[in-house]
Design an enzyme around this catalytic site. Structure first.
Site, PDB file in Angstrom:
ATOM      1  N   ARG A 265       0.874  -1.175   0.000  1.00 21.38           N
ATOM      2  CA  ARG A 265       0.000   0.000   0.000  1.00 21.38           C
ATOM      3  C   ARG A 265       0.910   1.223   0.000  1.00 21.38           C
ATOM      4  NH1 ARG A 265      -0.807   4.649   3.650  1.00 21.38           N
ATOM      5  NH2 ARG A 265      -2.989   5.253   3.546  1.00 21.38           N
ATOM      6  N   LEU A 266       0.834   2.054  -1.049  1.00 22.67           N
ATOM      7  CA  LEU A 266       1.709   3.204  -1.195  1.00 22.67           C
ATOM      8  C   LEU A 266       1.056   4.429  -0.579  1.00 22.67           C
ATOM      9  CD1 LEU A 266       2.741   1.122  -3.332  1.00 22.67           C
ATOM     10  CD2 LEU A 266       3.469   3.084  -4.700  1.00 22.67           C
ATOM     11  N   ASP A 267       1.705   4.980   0.425  1.00 23.97           N
ATOM     12  CA  ASP A 267       1.164   6.094   1.195  1.00 23.97           C
ATOM     13  C   ASP A 267       1.172   7.396   0.384  1.00 23.97           C
ATOM     14  OD1 ASP A 267       0.479   7.368   3.884  1.00 23.97           O
ATOM     15  OD2 ASP A 267       2.334   8.426   3.391  1.00 23.97           O
ATOM     16  N   GLU A 302      -2.886   5.241  -1.773  1.00 22.39           N
ATOM     17  CA  GLU A 302      -3.672   6.265  -1.087  1.00 22.39           C
ATOM     18  C   GLU A 302      -3.504   7.529  -1.916  1.00 22.39           C
ATOM     19  OE1 GLU A 302      -3.937   8.683   3.152  1.00 22.39           O
ATOM     20  OE2 GLU A 302      -1.998   8.037   2.366  1.00 22.39           O
ATOM     21  N   HIS A 326     -15.877   9.249   4.605  1.00 23.54           N
ATOM     22  CA  HIS A 326     -16.391  10.553   5.022  1.00 23.54           C
ATOM     23  C   HIS A 326     -17.921  10.586   4.987  1.00 23.54           C
ATOM     24  CE1 HIS A 326     -12.300  11.489   4.956  1.00 23.54           C
ATOM     25  NE2 HIS A 326     -12.216  12.260   3.904  1.00 23.54           N
ATOM     26  N   GLN A 394      -8.065   8.142   9.960  1.00 27.51           N
ATOM     27  CA  GLN A 394      -9.308   8.802  10.334  1.00 27.51           C
ATOM     28  C   GLN A 394      -9.598   8.718  11.825  1.00 27.51           C
ATOM     29  OE1 GLN A 394     -10.368  10.660   8.134  1.00 27.51           O
ATOM     30  NE2 GLN A 394      -9.353   9.769   6.355  1.00 27.51           N
ATOM     31  N   GLY A 396      -6.810   8.047  14.230  1.00 27.42           N
ATOM     32  CA  GLY A 396      -5.649   8.580  14.910  1.00 27.42           C
ATOM     33  C   GLY A 396      -5.388  10.046  14.679  1.00 27.42           C
TER      34      GLY A 396
END
Length: 586
Positions: A265-267, A302, A326, A394, A396
């Site tokens: 998973r690439l931030d 992301e 959201h 979302q 933290g």
């Protein structure tokens, strides 16, 4: 740029690294460092220095006899520093590195991987997941997660940072597993244990910045960074440089090959700015999919931009879908501050869009927003969207780290949980969510001195205008903040109730819904608002369809036709909070 090749555990030849230390299998190691403006570079190995040779491309290299376990470092213009591509450190991020060869692992069992349609992701922070906070302790809980119905664990970043505690996004040595979690071998043990239980392992990697303490690349190679541009976390990385691109592409290949991971998973890829004709992320995806492994590999992004481009390449299977989060969050909590404001205008309407098309924002005007975001993405498979009700971000990044179940009506939280786990998008749970955990997940770190003060004061300023936070933001450097963030602290009866709910929903997903998903989509979703806070959704597949009746505060204006349900919470015809699922095969 020439590279050596050597066989992987699967018997295929792949490129070897130019950065860092790589054994040749004959008792010698190759050492490489890109430092184009350095005048003199030497290898410090087990107490002795050996001069390194500089190539025309700015890489310094040397080969030397060595064995795993020896300490080494690079001496750049008289300063001895760790290898930025170290596979392991002898101690903290400021000291010498240690020779280790993760590629030498002999895996006990073969692993064929899993197809993406089967993905149910469990986001995990290794340091808080167990009381011990280690790879070894986490390994002991893998079968429990698999029995629950989880098919993939996603580890928050493990690249070493300074200190013991942290989320992992301040890493400075992206090739070295954080020593507080354990050794490289213990991380590989965790991977093998999870895979033996039938679960994929995905690693969160950070290619958009380095942390503030111990990133010696700034000194080795200032050319690694752009002087005129900064990200929210510091100096921007110059991805137009071939050596810089190779540093990160090699890192991706290293984790997938040497640790037998199933994906990455690439931030925050929206901060990976590259004006090159061939974007670094496209090249990375192509290089990953050139690997000749006997298992599928999955790349996730992301991306705040809501752009479908990377998924359109076929190299990236999915992106985190914050729009869905959201819409759910504002629908359940009524919060409207900050980035929630556009979604708070009509959260049920936005949820209809998310369940229909994946993203909500696709470039159209939005209430309360001056700029537009995104492009149409409904042509993508539903599994191209990783949906979640909670994530480390979302939860933290709230001042007090509250989880959704602590902010919403418990009945609404259960409905949202059922909707997440049974819709044909890829669901992701944040550790503890599966048992209805109410303990917070706070922002924590382990800085010292001036950096600790700046972090603490910055955290206070970040939330000074949020009226809903009436107390002082917890000190991120305090160990108590870290300890408070451990999950699995709730009442046993509540945890068992949620665990049973999660397991039942995931059994339904695996047995009834995934077979339909793998048959292929048979047209667009048909999702409609049936009341002020009620939704009816139908997703068609070649072999059948999935229907959900969702009440998030009101029943539908017209009760639906009575039909047998495969699963229900409450009465969808009459209760304000209710959910019903119908799965039908042709």
């Amino acid at each position: 740029m020439t590279q050596d090749t050597s066989p992987t555990a699967d018997g295929k030849a792949v490129s070897r690294h130019r950065w860092g230390a790589t054994p040749d299998g004959k008792g010698r190691w190759h050492f490489g460092l890109w430092a184009p403006s350095a005048q003199k570079v030497a290898l410090w190995l087990d107490g002795a220095e050996t001069a390194m040779r500089k190539g025309e491309d700015g890489f310094w290299s040397v080969s030397a006899e060595a064995e795993a376990g020896l300490d080494y470092a690079f001496v750049v213009d008289g300063e001895r520093r760790p290898d930025p591509a170290a596979r392991r450190q002898a101690g903290d991020v400021h000291g010498p590195s240690t020779l280790v060869d993760p590629a030498a692992r002999r895996w006990k069992k073969n692993w064929a991987g899993r197809v993406w349609d089967e993905a149910v992701i469990y986001e995990m922070h290794v340091g808080t997941f167990t009381p011990e906070g280690t790879f070894k302790a986490a390994s002991a809980k893998m079968q429990e997660l698999a029995d629950l119905g989880i098919t993939a664990i996603e580890l928050m970043p493990v690249g070493q940072w300074q200190g013991a505690r942290g989320w992992g996004y301040d890493g400075v040595l992206p090739y070295a597993p954080h020593p507080a979690y354990g050794t490289p071998e213990e991380m590989q043990d965790l991977v093998e244990t999870a895979q033996a239980a039938g679960m994929m392992v995905i690693l969160d990697v950070v290619y958009n910045h380095f942390g503030p303490d111990g990133a010696y690349l700034h000194a080795y190679a200032p050319e690694f960074f752009e002087e005129e541009r900064h990200t929210p976390w510091g100096a921007a990385i110059d991805f137009t440089k071939p050596a810089v691109r190779e540093f990160f592409i090699e890192n991706a290949l290293y984790w997938l090959r040497d640790y037998r991971l199933d994906g990455l998973r690439l931030d925050a890829v929206h901060q990976i700015i590259d004006p090159s004709p061939h974007h670094v992320l496209v090249e990375l995806g192509e290089r990953v999919h050139e690997l000749q492994f006997d298992r599928p590999l999955h790349l996730i992004t992301e991306d705040e931009r809501n752009e479908p481009e990377l998924r359109d390449t076929g190299c990236y299977v999915a992106s985190w879908n914050d729009d869905y989060h959201h819409a759910v969050h504002t629908a359940l909590t009524g919060e409207s501050e900050g980035y929630y404001a556009p979604f708070a205008h009509d959260p049920i309407g936005d949820l209809v869009l998310a369940l229909t098309r994946g993203h909500v924002e696709e470039g159209q005007p939005r209430h309360g927003k001056e700029t537009r975001r995104g492009r149409p993405a409904s042509h993508l498979p539903w599994t191209s969207f990783v949906n979640s009700n909670q994530t480390h971000d979302q939860v933290g990044n709230r001042a007090l780290g509250e989880r959704l179940v602590s902010l919403a009506d418990p009945r609404a939280a259960e409905v949202a949980h059922a909707m997440l786990l049974t819709s044909p998008f890829v669901p992701m749970l944040f550790m503890g969510e599966e048992v209805g955990e109410t303990a917070p997940f706070l922002f924590f770190c382990d800085h010292e001195g001036e950096l600790a003060r700046l972090t603490r004061e910055g955290r206070q300023r970040e939330f000074k205008d949020f009226l809903s936070f009436g107390e002082e933001v917890p000190d991120p450097n305090a160990k108590e903040t870290f300890e408070r963030s451990r999950p699995f602290q709730g009442p046993p009866e509540q945890m068992q109730h949620w665990r049973d709910l999660t397991q039942h929903l995931l059994e339904l997903r695996a047995e009834r819904i995934v077979p339909l998903m793998t048959s292929g989509r048979a047209g667009p979703a048909r999702v409609a608002r049936t009341g002020p806070r009620a939704i009816s959704a139908l997703w068609p597949f070649k072999d059948g369809y999935v229907v959900a009746r969702i009440n998030l505060g009101s029943p539908p204006d017209t009760p639906p036709t009575t039909e047998p349900h495969d699963f229900a919470i409450g009465d969808p015809a009459a209760d304000p909070f209710a959910f019903a699922l119908i799965v039908s095969r042709n």
